[in-house]
Every structure is written in structure tokens, then in C-alpha cells.
Write an enzyme that holds these catalytic residues in place. Structure first.
Site, PDB file in Angstrom:
ATOM      1  N   ASP B  12       0.865  -1.172   0.000  1.00 52.75           N
ATOM      2  CA  ASP B  12       0.000   0.000   0.000  1.00 52.75           C
ATOM      3  C   ASP B  12       0.902   1.223   0.000  1.00 52.75           C
ATOM      4  OD1 ASP B  12      -2.082  -1.725   0.165  1.00 52.75           O
ATOM      5  OD2 ASP B  12      -2.744  -1.154   2.175  1.00 52.75           O
ATOM      6  N   ASP B 131     -13.796  -6.394  -2.286  1.00 52.07           N
ATOM      7  CA  ASP B 131     -13.781  -6.458  -0.826  1.00 52.07           C
ATOM      8  C   ASP B 131     -15.158  -6.939  -0.406  1.00 52.07           C
ATOM      9  OD1 ASP B 131     -11.248  -5.269  -0.826  1.00 52.07           O
ATOM     10  OD2 ASP B 131     -12.083  -3.240  -0.719  1.00 52.07           O
TER      11      ASP B 131
END
Lengths: 209, 252
Positions: B12, B131
Site C-alpha cells: 500500500d 472487498d
């Protein structure tokens, strides 16, 4: 010794065929990591006069072949005398015909490109990821042992044939690499295959013809 | 031999630095993304995923420059995601040298984006990230990094993404992410059985057995993890060597 090698490398003229295929910059980057600064061109004279020519890319057979013909690059490629390396769609376009969009290709390799037909659910298409090379038969794989991994992304394949210099087994054994005279080709992406890929590119640059 | 199962570290990136969330919050610093990626590549990672978690325009430019550096310095495939809303974002990132793009909320909001990407660049560049959380109504998809619930079912959406041309599904279980108690193998196996494209497992890696289990029980084609790699809890060379001993086909 190293200096003279470096000098030689700097003087080596490496050209990449410019056409409507994607993902060319990874090949340029890979060559730059080897100290080569390739030219990216569709100019016939530039291609003819290069020490090495690469014909890489990802793309669709029908549209890329149409583009090569429109630019008369098909004739240029057929008449190249220096070592030429086709990669991925490059290898497929160097064959006689492709099942993808029923396309007549360059015909350097006397064999047809077929679409993978999975027989089991686990055989997903495209064949994407790392798979092994075996039955190695060329200086392109100098220093290699059987079953080293390289990176593939493709939905069409070239069957094993007399030009095959490396095979990979996915759904069926197929040509991971081929050679005929000065023409070399890989179905996998040496530019994305880590150390193994860099060694193949270096071997290609080092070929003596 | 056969196609190897893939180990994928996920980085990330915010303002040019790697960070890792636990259950999508509490960011911790974990180094320069290009250097870290290079280390992973040398250790035997099979691919890398870089997620841009910066929201600003300026951050996007920094991220694109980072993508160019990754492409120049690293010789294995990498996927980039985060903030991809339209075709021009995809084009910018592929031109910078990314091999694949991962789209998430934008695809859920406008599924046609998947068709557009695959028509222009091919299925192989298009990773659809999902997700999802297991609720009393089943596995449901979430938007914006898990912040907004939707009424889309995981399996229906994954099937639609596949039919629209997605090249891979990257499924993160929000129930499992950050908990380090293993991947959502039951849901993963169902995805793998129902779809004809590779499935990347994400969320839940805590020990090496979790990787083995997601390849065997979860039928996953690839396993993604972040913190266990970033903080050296599971070194990739040892992990792959052990997986091989356990009979998993991995690239060594």
C-alpha cells in the site's frame, strides 16, 4: 576485459519493431537493465541495419498482422538477416496462420497457432503465471537447467514442431520457444521473467551468427 | 511440472511510502516501495501489487512516477490499483509500465469499465478486486476500502466481472483481513469452482500454513499478503521452500 565488453555492448544496435502491440516498455526497460539502449522504430532501414531485432508485445493477431502489412513491415521482418527475437504475440505472428481471428501470419515457422481448449475446470485460459521450460535445444538457453520457471500470459499456443527449442506443458505440451535460421521466438516473456529472463535476453544478445 | 501457485506481496503506497493497514485502519510505515519491491523480487516473489491509497491529484502523480521506477528496476510482473476510475487512468498506468491494473469500487459502480478495459488492452491486464464481508445475508461486496456496504453479492458480482472479461479476481475477505487467522478458503474455493479465471486470495495470512491451506482447500491460484512480508514475519524464500516440501508447486 570488462571494459571492452561494455564498449562492444554500447556499440551494439538493438532495434524493437514499432507496431500496434502493447507492453513494449517492459522490453525496453529489460534491455536497459542489461546496459542496452534500444531504438523503437518502424523504419525499414533502421531495422535492417540493427545488430539485433526484437519483435515483442501483447496483442491480437488479426489487428497486429493487418497493421504490419499496411506498414509493409511484414516484408521487412521476413528479410531480416540478423538475430531476431519474437516474443509472445511476436512468436505467434511468425507462424503460418493463427486461429485468433483466422489470421494468415508471416510464415517464418511452418506451423499454425491454435487456441487452448481446456479439458478440465482447473485449466484456466489465459495461461497466466510462471511455468517451466524443458527439452532445451538452443544457445538461447545457455547455462539453463531443465525446469527453470519463466512468465507466460497467453490464450493461443504453437504446437510442438521441428522448430521447437523449448517446451512447456499446460493443457498440452506446446512450443515455449522456437528457432529457424536467424529467427528466434519465445511464447513467454523474458522481460518479465526475473533472472531467468535476463539470462535469455543476454544469451540472445551474445548469439554468434 | 505445472503452472506454479503464486506468492504476491502487496504494497500500500501513500505519498511515495509503503504503509499497511490492519482491518483497513491504523497505517504503519514500511519503507520505500521500489526498494521493497526489489527485495521481494530477489527473494522470489512471483508478482507484486502496488495500491495507491492517496486520494489527491498530486499523490496520483507521485504514484505514476513510482510506477515508472518500478517498471524500470524490477523484472517481474506487477499490478497497480487504487483510484482507477476511468479508461484514461488505466492507460496512464499501463504506459508508465504496469503489467496489470486492479479496479475495485469504480467497477462495482460502473461495471462497463471492465468491458472498456478488456476491449482496449485485453483481459490479461484487468484484475477485478472485490472487498466482501460475510453477513447474515451472505457474502456482500463493499465500496471504498470496505467503508460502504452494497447490496451486491460476492459470487454474483464475481461472475458478472468474469463474464465482462476480467482476467483475474482478487478477493479480500473483510472478516479475515488483518486477523492473521487464515484466508476465507470456503468462499475462495466456491469462486474458483464457479469461475474460469484465476483467483487471488487476500486477507488473513498469519503463518505459512495459511498459504498452503488457501492453495489446497481454497483452490486459490495465488495468495496475496502484506504485513507478514513487510515485517519479516514470514520470509518469502523460507515460505516457498516449505510450500514445496508440502507438495505445492511453487517457483524456486
Amino acid at each position: 576485459m570488462h571494459n571492452s565488453l561494455d564498449e562492444k555492448k554500447k556499440k551494439m544496435k538493438v532495434a524493437i519493431v514499432k507496431y500496434n502491440a502493447g507492453n513494449i516498455c517492459s522490453v525496453i526497460n529489460a534491455l536497459q537493465r542489461l546496459g542496452i539502449h534500444p531504438i523503437y522504430t518502424d523504419n525499414a532501414e533502421e531495422l535492417m541495419s540493427a545488430d539485433r531485432v526484437l519483435f515483442p508485445g501483447q496483442g491480437e493477431a488479426g489487428s497486429t498482422m493487418a497493421y504490419l502489412r499496411a506498414k509493409q513491415l511484414d516484408e521487412v521482418i521476413l528479410h531480416l538477416k540478423q538475430p531476431v527475437l519474437g516474443i509472445c504475440i511476436g512468436q505467434q505472428l511468425m507462424c503460418r496462420h493463427s486461429e485468433e481471428s483466422n489470421t494468415d501470419c508471416l510464415g517464418i515457422f511452418d506451423v499454425d497457432v491454435l487456441k487452448f481448449s481446456p479439458k478440465r475446470h482447473v485449466e484456466k485460459v489465459p495461461h497466466m503465471g510462471w511455468n517451466t521450460l524443458s527439452e532445451l535445444k538452443s544457445d538461447l538457453f545457455k547455462g539453463f537447467t531443465d525446469n527453470e520457471f519463466v512468465y507466460f500470459v497467453h490464450s493461443f499456443y504453437v504446437p510442438v514442431n521441428p522448430h521447437t527449442i523449448a517446451t512447456t506443458d499446460y493443457i498440452t505440451p506446446f512450443s515455449a520457444a522456437m528457432q529457424k535460421d536467424n529467427f528466434y521466438a519465445t511464447q513467454f516473456h523474458p522481460e518479465k521473467s526475473g533472472d531467468a529472463g535476463e539470462r535469455i535476453l543476454q544469451n540472445f544478445l551474445d548469439l554468434k551468427i | 511440472m505445472a503452472l506454479a501457485k503464486r506468492i504476491i506481496p502487496c504494497l500500500d503506497v501513500k505519498n511515495g511510502q509503503t504503509v499497511k493497514g490492519t482491518n483497513f485502519v491504523n497505517l504503519r510505515q514500511a519503507g520505500d516501495p521500489v526498494e521493497l519491491g526489489k527485495v521481494y523480487s530477489q527473494q522470489g516473489a512471483d508478482e507484486l501489487v502496488y495500491l495507491d491509497i492517496t486520494a489527491s491529484h498530486e499523490g496520483r502523480k507521485t504514484f505514476t512516477e513510482m510506477v515508472e521506477r518500478v517498471a524500470a528496476e524490477i523484472s517481474i510482473p506487477f499490478t497497480v490499483g487504487g483510484g482507477i476510475n476511468e479508461l484514461s487512468d488505466v492507460e496512464r498506468l499501463l504506459n508508465a509500465g504496469a503489467d496489470k491494473v486492479s479496479i475495485n469500487s469504480a467497477a462495482l459502480r460502473r461495471p462497463q469499465l471492465i468491458n472498456e478495459i478488456t476491449a482496449h488492452f485485453g483481459s490479461q491486464v484487468c484484475v477485478v478486486a472485490i472487498d466482501a464481508k460475510e453477513t447474515e445475508n451472505g457474502w456482500m461486496c463493499y465500496l471504498n476500502g470496505g467503508r460502504i456496504a452494497t447490496d451486491r453479492n460476492l459470487f454474483d458480482w464475481a461472475k458478472e466481472a468474469c463474464d465482462r472479461g476480467a482476467g483475474e479476481i482478487l478477493f479480500t475477505s473483510m472478516n479475515h483481513d488483518g486477523v492473521k487467522n487464515g484466508y476465507a478458503n470456503e468462499a475462495l474455493a466456491r469462486l474458483s469452482d464457479e469461475l474460469t479465471i484465476p483467483i487471488i486470495a487476500s486477507g488473513g495470512a498469519g503463518k505459512r500454513e495459511h498459504f498452503r491451506d488457501t492453495f489446497l482447500e481454497g483452490k486459490s491460484d495465488a495468495a496475496l499478503a502484506a504485513s507478514v512480508f513487510h515485517f519479516g514475519e514470514i520470509p518469502i524464500p523460507e515460505l516457498k521452500k516449505w510450500l514445496k516440501e508440502e507438495g505445492i508447486n511453487v517457483r524456486l
